[in-house]
Design a protein around this motif. Structure first.
Motif, PDB file in Angstrom:
ATOM      1  N   SER A  45       0.977  -1.440  -0.010  1.00 20.58           N
ATOM      2  CA  SER A  45       0.002   0.289  -0.018  1.00 20.58           C
ATOM      3  C   SER A  45       1.008   1.400  -0.179  1.00 20.58           C
ATOM      4  O   SER A  45       0.377   2.144  -1.120  1.00 20.58           O
ATOM      5  CB  SER A  45      -1.337   0.218   1.271  1.00 20.58           C
ATOM      6  OG  SER A  45      -2.054  -0.893   1.537  1.00 20.58           O
ATOM      7  N   LEU A  46       1.888   1.067   0.423  1.00 20.07           N
ATOM      8  CA  LEU A  46       2.782   2.677   0.847  1.00 20.07           C
ATOM      9  C   LEU A  46       3.672   2.805  -0.328  1.00 20.07           C
ATOM     10  O   LEU A  46       3.516   3.455  -1.018  1.00 20.07           O
ATOM     11  CB  LEU A  46       3.469   2.114   1.973  1.00 20.07           C
ATOM     12  CG  LEU A  46       2.997   2.443   3.608  1.00 20.07           C
ATOM     13  CD1 LEU A  46       3.814   2.633   4.446  1.00 20.07           C
ATOM     14  CD2 LEU A  46       2.564   4.164   3.872  1.00 20.07           C
ATOM     15  N   GLY A  47       3.833   1.956  -1.050  1.00 15.72           N
ATOM     16  CA  GLY A  47       4.288   1.746  -2.763  1.00 15.72           C
ATOM     17  C   GLY A  47       3.861   2.386  -2.694  1.00 15.72           C
ATOM     18  O   GLY A  47       4.028   2.748  -4.014  1.00 15.72           O
ATOM     19  N   LEU A  48       2.604   1.628  -3.016  1.00 13.04           N
ATOM     20  CA  LEU A  48       2.250   2.363  -4.546  1.00 13.04           C
ATOM     21  C   LEU A  48       0.797   3.790  -4.301  1.00 13.04           C
ATOM     22  O   LEU A  48       1.226   4.857  -5.018  1.00 13.04           O
ATOM     23  CB  LEU A  48       0.846   1.081  -4.191  1.00 13.04           C
ATOM     24  CG  LEU A  48      -0.022   1.830  -4.979  1.00 13.04           C
ATOM     25  CD1 LEU A  48       0.242   1.322  -6.802  1.00 13.04           C
ATOM     26  CD2 LEU A  48      -1.837   0.998  -5.543  1.00 13.04           C
ATOM     27  N   VAL A  49       0.942   4.633  -3.032  1.00 12.30           N
ATOM     28  CA  VAL A  49       0.857   5.774  -2.289  1.00 12.30           C
ATOM     29  C   VAL A  49       2.153   6.179  -2.514  1.00 12.30           C
ATOM     30  O   VAL A  49       1.864   7.847  -3.456  1.00 12.30           O
ATOM     31  CB  VAL A  49       0.322   5.360  -0.910  1.00 12.30           C
ATOM     32  CG1 VAL A  49       0.288   7.120  -0.942  1.00 12.30           C
ATOM     33  CG2 VAL A  49      -1.164   5.172  -0.680  1.00 12.30           C
TER      34      VAL A  49
END
Length: 804
Positions: free
Chosen positions: A774-778
């Protein structure tokens, strides 16, 4: 540029799907390459009372099945082997296949030269015969037809060559053997037990699996009354094991459990195609939005909704077919690469390719993709009203919310699907890390060189001579420069299989006929544990004096010691044996657990025996003739080192070929090959999904900036700061990402449970994998939003208003 980007996007999505479907079709969907493959079954047993789900057959089962079955056309036994071939050039250890006379005819592929085995060939005392496989015939004998009738020395026996198999012959999914020869079981000497052989049969027409299993269940009591128990065992032992039938399609034996992996990969790559379709749909929306006046004029001139929709769909289908054609070319190249990097455990690798079914699949998904990415522009613009189309086509107006909504929804879908795939990849990375963190029971496998030899009776008849020869070879190997230690064992770690039998404990009582659990047997030399780097938890190792004096000693694995005595040191001095006719043997050492079947499966509970013993398994004397040597060295794998190893072995016996020459690292990596393969495939799918998702966000924000130039100019003329304008577009991109991430997390939690069988010590809802994805995508979405948003701060309000 529009066409190029669309084709590249579609080619990536369709090509990836074609590759995975080719593997799926070749492994799971395609019938076995034999006549009437649906009639072929694998014949197994099950023994639930001793926790054996898949029990091999014994010769006693084979004879009764063949003589009394009402459902089999015929049945055959087979097992893989390794034999030495001498008398033709250098001595050579080659893979072999042992069969009963009916095994090869069951598959319906006759020899291309000569004949197959007859019942006479498979009878005890008959002349020794052998059939060559096509590859070995060409390599060893130059493809000469006159080879029929010649003799070749196999394991010290002269065997007459009676046939050569055709090139298309592959025995199930096993590595191609070099030679095939018959078992020659003696029915009069067969006992119950010895469940060491795999079976296959061909059903009579119309027979179902339920009927054949019922038939096998009928014959099992007949087997129990037709053959005696082995020496030292009682009939009640076999009766209490509750042996039952387990006949299943032969295809299941060939394919194994790889199906779950392939379906997960197919679903993952299918998501990539959906993301690609969303991307292309966004591109089409941009393109059609620029043609709104044209469509309105066409509608005014009489073109109906159906005509406009058909034109838009036709353009999309042409793009879809062109993209699929490019994707098919990419798939062909990718399959060539895949065949080279596929894991050793991937079955039917020879049958994977692009055939009629794959071409039809590619055509269908290209048409489906075309309809998918064309549907949104068609529904949105095919029925555009004349006045609205002409008025909104003017460039003086900014876009309405409705015009943004469809593209934003597509981006949310892309982000959600990309997150699911990233979580898949994250879980496999966590699984791989968990596997590599397991202590396999040995150290530095890359520094361990291994090979096998087999000493046949013709080379050394007496058991002691066999072991003396093995010890002398180990001394010659230890003298090679760069070798620090040498050990000998009947079985190497990470290679699976091996000798298993029940072991009785002197200080435990058993109910009448009770059979203790099966244990893995390993026969080792002094120094083997030190060479391997295995821990000696308690006690001492087996010595050469123990071996030659035939002192009744043994070692056990730590998990077996803890199972019975809780503390490893408490196992020392206890006594064990295999059958009631064997001598009791004292446990002198406890060895740290060693993983024999790969680190994803529990370490086997093992017993370590000397290389030579008396009164073992009801035999007066026995020695291990087929053994593996392990050398700890810094020269692993170098050709000069391997030549020195061969010379050292041949200086003791020039007729000993070396087999399975590998570093132990080879077996260690092979045990994790399927996980590595799945990880690579999911990582590729996740990377493609991330790239396409980021491109989608970038495209939406960039297009939004370009379409709102007049609005930006007005805002700046009224005093808006650069940072606030940039932030407005970044917030838009992050808002879409946030909705997509929330949706993706919900989908992932539902879908990831399907992957639970592929995971190792990792939860399907692992918070680390979910959080990192999730953090990588954000983070990447922020970058994708920020870069086009910077254009907003470079707009000159005067030029923007003047241009309008």
């Amino acid at each position: 540029m529009f066409t190029a980007i669309t084709l590249i996007t579609l080619a990536a999505g369709v090509g990836a799907n074609t590759v995975v479907f080719s593997v799926l079709e070749g492994v799971l969907l395609k019938p076995l390459p034999y006549p009437q493959p649906d009639e072929l079954v694998g014949v197994w047993l099950t023994a639930p009372a001793i926790q054996i789900k898949d029990l091999n057959l014994s010769p006693s089962d084979y004879f009764i099945y063949r003589e009394q079955s009402k459902t089999f056309q015929d049945i055959g036994l087979y097992t893989g082997d390794s034999v030495s071939v001498t008398g033709v050039a250098e001595p050579e250890q080659v893979p072999a296949l042992r069969v009963t006379d009916g095994t090869l005819p069951l598959l319906g592929i006759p020899p291309m030269l000569g004949r197959t085995f007859t019942k006479q060939d498979d009878s005890p005392g008959a002349p020794e015969t052998v059939i060559l496989t096509n590859g070995y015939w060409r390599r060893k004998f130059g493809g000469e037809p006159s080879v029929i009738g010649r003799t070749v020395i196999v394991d010290g026996k002269n065997r007459q060559i009676i046939g050569v198999m055709p090139q298309r012959f592959h025995f199930l999914d096993q590595d191609d053997p070099a030679v095939i020869f018959p078992f020659q079981f003696d029915r009069n000497k067969v006992h119950l037990g010895n469940f060491s052989y795999e079976g296959l049969a061909r059903l009579k027409p119309g027979v179902t699996l339920e009927q054949v299993n019922a038939d096998v269940a009928r014959m099992l009591p007949i087997i129990m009354t037709s053959f005696p128990a082995p020496p030292g065992f009682s009939l009640k032992l076999f009766d209490d094991a509750h042996i039952g039938p387990n006949v299943r399609p032969l295809k299941r034996d060939v394919v194994g459990d790889v199906g779950s992996v392939l379906w997960v990969l197919m679903g993952s790559i299918g998501m990539v195609l959906l993301i690609a379709c969303a991307n292309v749909a966004n591109l089409l929306l941009v393109r059609v939005e620029g043609r709104r006046q044209e469509l309105a004029v066409r509608a005014a001139l009489g073109a109906g909704r159906g005509r406009i929709a058909a034109d838009l769909l036709f353009e999309s289908v042409i793009l879809g077919l062109l993209g699929s054609t490019v994707g098919l070319g990419l798939a062909y190249a990718a399959l060539r690469v895949l065949a080279a990097i596929a894991p050793a455990g991937l079955p039917r690798i020879r049958e994977i390719g692009i055939d009629g079914r794959v071409l039809l699949f590619t055509l269908l998904i290209s048409l489906l993709a075309s309809i998918l990415f064309a549907s949104i522009p068609i529904f949105k613009y095919a029925g555009v009203r004349l006045s609205t189309g002409i008025r909104e086509g003017g460039r003086a107006l900014s876009q309405s919310k409705e015009q943004h909504r469809a593209r934003s929804v597509l981006v949310v879908v892309q982000v959600a699907l990309a997150l699911v795939l990233l979580i898949c990849s994250g879980l496999m990375i966590r699984t791989f890390r968990a596997l590599t963190s397991v202590n396999p029971g040995f150290v530095s496998p890359a520094a361990l060189q291994t090979f096998r030899i087999s000493i046949v009776t013709a080379q050394a008849k007496e058991d002691e001579k066999v072991v003396r020869m093995e010890e002398e070879i180990s001394h010659r190997l230890a003298a090679i420069p760069g070798v620090s230690s040498v050990g000998i064992s009947s079985k190497l770690p990470m290679t699976g299989g091996g000798w298993t039998d029940p072991v009785f404990l002197e200080d435990h009582t058993y109910a009448e006929g009770q059979l203790p659990p099966l244990r893995r047997f390993k026969f080792v030399s002094p120094g083997f544990l030190g060479t391997l780097g295995a821990r000696l938890v308690a006690g001492r190792e087996i010595t050469w004096n123990d071996t030659y004096q035939r002192i009744h000693v043994a070692m056990v694995s730590e998990n077996m010691a803890r199972e019975y005595w809780h503390d490893p040191s408490s196992a020392l001095g206890k006594r064990i044996r295999v059958s009631s006719k064997d001598d009791w043997r004292e446990i002198i050492g406890v060895v740290g657990d060693v993983y024999d079947d790969g680190v994803s499966k529990p370490a086997s509970t093992s017993v370590y025996w000397p290389l030579m013993m008396d009164h073992f398994e009801s035999d007066d004397s026995m020695s291990m003739r087929d053994v593996a040597f392990v050398l700890r060295t810094s020269r692993t794998g170098s050709e000069s080192f391997l030549n020195e190893i061969r010379q050292a072995v041949w200086s003791v016996n020039p007729n000993l070929p070396l087999a399975d020459v590998h570093g132990l690292d080879f077996f260690y990596k092979r045990s994790m090959a399927r996980t590595s393969f799945t990880l690579i495939m999911l990582a590729v799918a996740g990377s493609m999904a991330l790239l396409l998702g980021v491109v989608g966000i970038y495209g939406v924000i960039a297009y939004s900036v370009s379409q709102r130039t007049r609005e930006i100019g007005i805002r700046m003329a009224l005093g808006a700061q650069h940072q606030s304008l940039t932030g407005m577009f970044v917030r838009h991109g992050l808002a879409l990402t946030g909705i997509g991430v929330a949706s993706g997390l919900v989908v992932a939690i539902i879908v990831m449970r399907l992957m639970s069988s592929l995971l190792f010590k990792v939860s399907p809802v692992d918070p680390v994998a979910y959080g990192a994805a999730s953090l990588g995508l954000v983070a990447t979405s922020f970058l994708a939003s920020y870069l086009p948003s910077r254009r907003a701060s470079t707009v000159d309000p005067v030029e923007a208003l003047r241009a309008e």
